[in-house]
Write an enzyme that holds these catalytic residues in place. Structure first.
Site, PDB file in Angstrom:
ATOM      1  N   LYS A 285       0.855  -1.189   0.000  1.00 39.12           N
ATOM      2  CA  LYS A 285       0.000   0.000   0.000  1.00 39.12           C
ATOM      3  C   LYS A 285       0.896   1.246   0.000  1.00 39.12           C
ATOM      4  CE  LYS A 285      -4.153   1.592   2.353  1.00 39.12           C
ATOM      5  NZ  LYS A 285      -5.331   1.174   3.094  1.00 39.12           N
ATOM      6  N   GLU A 371     -19.347  -5.410   9.972  1.00 45.40           N
ATOM      7  CA  GLU A 371     -20.281  -4.737  10.876  1.00 45.40           C
ATOM      8  C   GLU A 371     -21.340  -5.699  11.410  1.00 45.40           C
ATOM      9  OE1 GLU A 371     -19.262  -3.570   7.934  1.00 45.40           O
ATOM     10  OE2 GLU A 371     -18.311  -1.656   8.398  1.00 45.40           O
ATOM     11  N   ARG A 399     -25.266  -1.869   7.250  1.00 44.22           N
ATOM     12  CA  ARG A 399     -24.883  -3.253   6.970  1.00 44.22           C
ATOM     13  C   ARG A 399     -25.426  -4.230   8.014  1.00 44.22           C
ATOM     14  NH1 ARG A 399     -20.361  -4.492   3.711  1.00 44.22           N
ATOM     15  NH2 ARG A 399     -21.123  -3.731   1.718  1.00 44.22           N
TER      16      ARG A 399
HETATM   17  C1  LIG Z   1     -18.823  -1.608   4.970  1.00 45.07           C
HETATM   18  C2  LIG Z   1     -17.628  -0.706   5.089  1.00 45.07           C
HETATM   19  N1  LIG Z   1     -17.013  -0.545   6.292  1.00 45.07           N
HETATM   20  C3  LIG Z   1     -15.952   0.265   6.403  1.00 45.07           C
HETATM   21  C4  LIG Z   1     -15.476   0.939   5.321  1.00 45.07           C
HETATM   22  C5  LIG Z   1     -14.314   1.923   5.470  1.00 45.07           C
HETATM   23  N2  LIG Z   1     -13.152   1.512   4.646  1.00 45.07           N
HETATM   24  C6  LIG Z   1     -12.873   2.103   3.470  1.00 45.07           C
HETATM   25  S1  LIG Z   1     -11.519   1.471   2.729  1.00 45.07           S
HETATM   26  C7  LIG Z   1     -11.254   0.434   4.016  1.00 45.07           C
HETATM   27  C8  LIG Z   1     -10.076  -0.490   4.004  1.00 45.07           C
HETATM   28  C9  LIG Z   1     -10.060  -1.348   2.793  1.00 45.07           C
HETATM   29  O1  LIG Z   1      -8.940  -2.179   2.817  1.00 45.07           O
HETATM   30  P1  LIG Z   1      -8.580  -3.040   1.549  1.00 45.07           P
HETATM   31  O2  LIG Z   1      -9.814  -3.581   0.944  1.00 45.07           O
HETATM   32  O3  LIG Z   1      -7.554  -4.014   1.946  1.00 45.07           O
HETATM   33  O4  LIG Z   1      -7.986  -1.991   0.527  1.00 45.07           O
HETATM   34  P2  LIG Z   1      -6.590  -1.191   0.627  1.00 45.07           P
HETATM   35  O5  LIG Z   1      -6.976   0.194   1.059  1.00 45.07           O
HETATM   36  O6  LIG Z   1      -5.695  -1.881   1.580  1.00 45.07           O
HETATM   37  O7  LIG Z   1      -6.065  -1.201  -0.760  1.00 45.07           O
HETATM   38  C10 LIG Z   1     -12.236   0.571   4.998  1.00 45.07           C
HETATM   39  C11 LIG Z   1     -12.279  -0.164   6.259  1.00 45.07           C
HETATM   40  C12 LIG Z   1     -16.150   0.767   4.094  1.00 45.07           C
HETATM   41  N3  LIG Z   1     -15.777   1.418   2.997  1.00 45.07           N
HETATM   42  N4  LIG Z   1     -17.209  -0.054   4.010  1.00 45.07           N
END
Ligand SMILES: Cc1ncc(C[n+]2csc(CCOP(=O)(O)OP(=O)(O)O)c2C)c(N)n1
Length: 628
Positions: A285, A371, A399
């Protein structure tokens, strides 16, 4: 300045006209441009940087948009936006009229599925793949999902279903960087991170290679097959193979040549009907921008910053954020009551619970982007006598609706829901607006629902919620509080008691949550014109302070309700339902967000447009009182 390859790319068709050895340069240029643009306007940085090669290689190999690319969450989608004709629109990303921070079906034909919430991509891509097949098409659907997104239960549900269907035109690309927003959590994450890197596995591979090289030609074929199986056995592929996916990987997700080879193979396998396929790409990342790669958490979502140093431009110091007041109060409460525990669904930083974690590491749970599980887990803890406080943004709690209904409220369990980002959220836009929670919670049995007028009241409400022996929800807004002094002593508020802030005989404003201040300003303005407007800080939508609200309604005959929430089923609806049940018929105006999608853009401007700021309240009162 030399011309960039990107200058000639108006769509993926132009990208596909390049030679394979030019593709790495495109990815590099995308990265430079993203760093440059985001440094000026802010946005999601580290995730997009980590996905430059993956997204470029997918668009290069597959025939998008006929082949469908579905991005999970969409926060890593900046390279996708730049490659699909939106290069000139970056300056206004997240601003009113500009492009969105996530993907949107109405923004581009390349955005096959809108998102913002995590975990939806595999289900959506599976649906598309199935529909393409049903229509006799030969295109495929590709879901690009992070290891964080993979912690969402829905992603597993989709894998399970896809495997069962044997969906041959589906590809899942797992972008594994071991990070969610913070370091990823969960047993699945640890499993994935083994990635053939353990010493034992390395040794096994070495033996296998030596063994193979010693074999005569005809046995080699079978032995190679055996090595493949061995590889799967010692890699994270086992899980996906068990789910009926063909597993390709782990592959280095920043080496374009490797990615092109892997995606080409996958495309061939799809043509031979060999899907579903899971490609496991290992990425970093923030890749390619040292400050972000070193600290991807800080650079997940950023404001403006200096590219050379990576330093963020300082924002003016202001009142504490609601999330921090919430967390500090929870720490205070938890010091007094050891039954209190804190739960987040992958948002430790955003909810402020990272502070709680530092003080009470053993009473803090990050459940991943889960969630639903988080709420039922809380219900389980409560069933054993603990007092869980689940801090989840209003939009993400959607959710877990059935879990709130079935597991918490129906069983009357002692769970506190702390809903941050309730109301308008600004740049994150339609998928993140916290504008439905009053409606979806106040219909439920047993629960009490409240909203503070400022950060000081938030403290007392949290104490109220934790003290209350049953489900309790508090909604509070994004960002900084009003800057009011914070009481040292926590004083629980009598459940269902509104606060009279101002008396008056001409009309009453009944305001909920963060609209109270605007209500007072409007009443002040009318006061200077000799119109006496009472102001009630409702504090609770459930139970409503029927006695006080009715008394002022009867006394004035004119009621304005105001809330930062959708008008249908919201706070104003609750007040009007009460009038109906009480046999009262004052003249009423409900000020709330109209029944529409609210896009990204400045929240202040939206408040003004929806008439829920002080000017709007004043205007509504004048209309109601027939004043010119
Ligand atoms: C249902 C939900 N909960 C929380 C979030 C907040 N959120 C946005 S991006 C993220 C992390 C995503 O991680 P990953 O899929 O591994 O992608 P990366 O940023 O590491 O490339 C979170 C928790 C969300 N978008 N949707």
């Amino acid at each position: 300045m030399s011309k960039k390859l990107l200058d000639g790319i108006k769509s993926p068709t132009d990208l596909r006209a390049l030679a394979p050895d030019q593709v790495p340069q495109v990815a590099r240029e995308l990265r430079e441009e993203i760093i440059e643009q985001v440094s000026r306007v802010g946005g999601h940085l580290a995730s997009s940087l980590g996905a430059c090669e993956l997204i470029t290689a997918i668009h290069y190999t597959f025939e998008t948009p006929q082949d469908r690319l579905v991005l999970d969450v969409g926060h890593q989608g900046y390279p996708h936006k730049l490659l699909t004709g939106r290069r000139g629109n970056f300056e206004h990303i997240g601003q009113r009229g500009g492009i969105g921070k996530f993907l949107r079906r109405d923004e581009s034909v390349y955005d096959h599925f809108g998102a913002g919430h995590a975990g939806t991509s595999i289900s959506a891509a599976l649906g598309m793949a199935r529909a393409i097949e049903a229509k006799g098409g030969d295109n495929c659907a590709i879901a690009l999902i992070g290891d964080g997104g993979m912690t969402a239960g829905m992603a597993f549900e989709a894998l399970n279903h896809a495997g069962d269907l044997g969906q041959s035109n589906l590809i899942v690309v797992l972008n594994d960087n071991e990070m969610s927003i913070s370091p990823n959590v969960g047993a699945m994450s640890s499993y994935l991170s083994r990635k053939l890197s353990g010493p034992m596995v390395r040794r096994m591979k070495g033996w296998a290679r030596d063994f193979l090289s010693s074999l005569p030609g005809d046995m080699l074929h079978w032995a190679q097959k055996a090595e493949e199986s061995l590889k799967v056995f010692f890699s994270p592929g086992l899980l996906f193979e068990a789910l009926n996916f063909k597993y390709l990987g782990p592959v280095q997700g920043h080496r374009v040549s490797v990615l092109l080879e892997t995606f080409n193979n996958a495309r061939e396998m799809i043509r031979q009907g060999e899907g579903p396929i899971l490609i496991h790409a290992i990425t970093a990342k923030g890749f390619g921008y040292e400050p972000a790669q070193r600290d991807p958490f800080r650079y997940h979502g950023v404001g403006t910053f200096d590219v050379a140093s990576g330093e963020f431009h300082k924002s003016k110091p202001g009142p504490p954020k609601y999330q921090n007041v919430f967390a500090d109060t929870l720490i205070k409460i938890a010091k007094e009551d050891e039954r209190v525990v804190g739960i987040t669904a992958a948002m430790a930083d955003g909810t402020g619970l990272d502070r709680f974690k530092r003080v009470f590491p053993n009473r803090f749970y990050d459940v991943g982007i889960a969630e639903q599980h988080g709420i039922t887990f809380a219900a389980g803890l409560a069933a054993e006598g603990l007092k869980p406080v689940a801090a989840i943004y209003s939009t993400f709690l959607q959710r877990a609706y059935d879990q709130v209904v079935h597991d918490v409220c129906v069983q009357d369990l002692d769970v506190t829901l702390a809903m941050d980002r309730a109301g308008l959220v600004g740049a994150d836009g339609a998928t993140h607006q916290g504008m439905y929670d009053i409606s979806y919670l106040r219909t439920l049995p047993n629960i009490i629902c409240m909203a503070p007028k400022d950060e000081n009241e938030l403290q007392h409400m949290l104490a109220t919620a934790v003290l209350y022996n049953g489900p309790a929800a508090i909604r509070y807004p994004r960002g900084a509080g009003l800057g009011v002094p914070l009481d040292q002593e926590l004083k629980p508020i009598p459940v269902g008691e509104a606060e009279v802030l101002r008396d008056g005989g001409d009309a009453v404003i009944v305001a909920y949550g963060n609209t109270v201040q605007a209500a007072q300003t409007a009443a002040d303005a009318l006061g200077t014109k000799g119109i006496a407007v009472a102001v009630l800080n409702a504090r609770f939508v459930k139970p409503l302070d029927v006695a006080k609200i009715n008394r002022f309604a009867e006394k004035t005959g004119h009621v304005v309700t105001v809330e930062e929430h959708a008008s249908f089923g919201g706070f104003g609806s609750a007040v009007v339902e009460n009038f109906s049940a009480s046999g009262l018929s004052p003249r009423v105006r409900i000020l709330a967000i109209p029944d529409q999608i609210v896009e990204h853009g400045d929240a202040k401007r939206f408040r003004s447009e929806f008439g829920i700021d002080s000017g709007g309240i004043e205007k509504a009162l004048k209309d109601l009182l027939n004043l010119a």
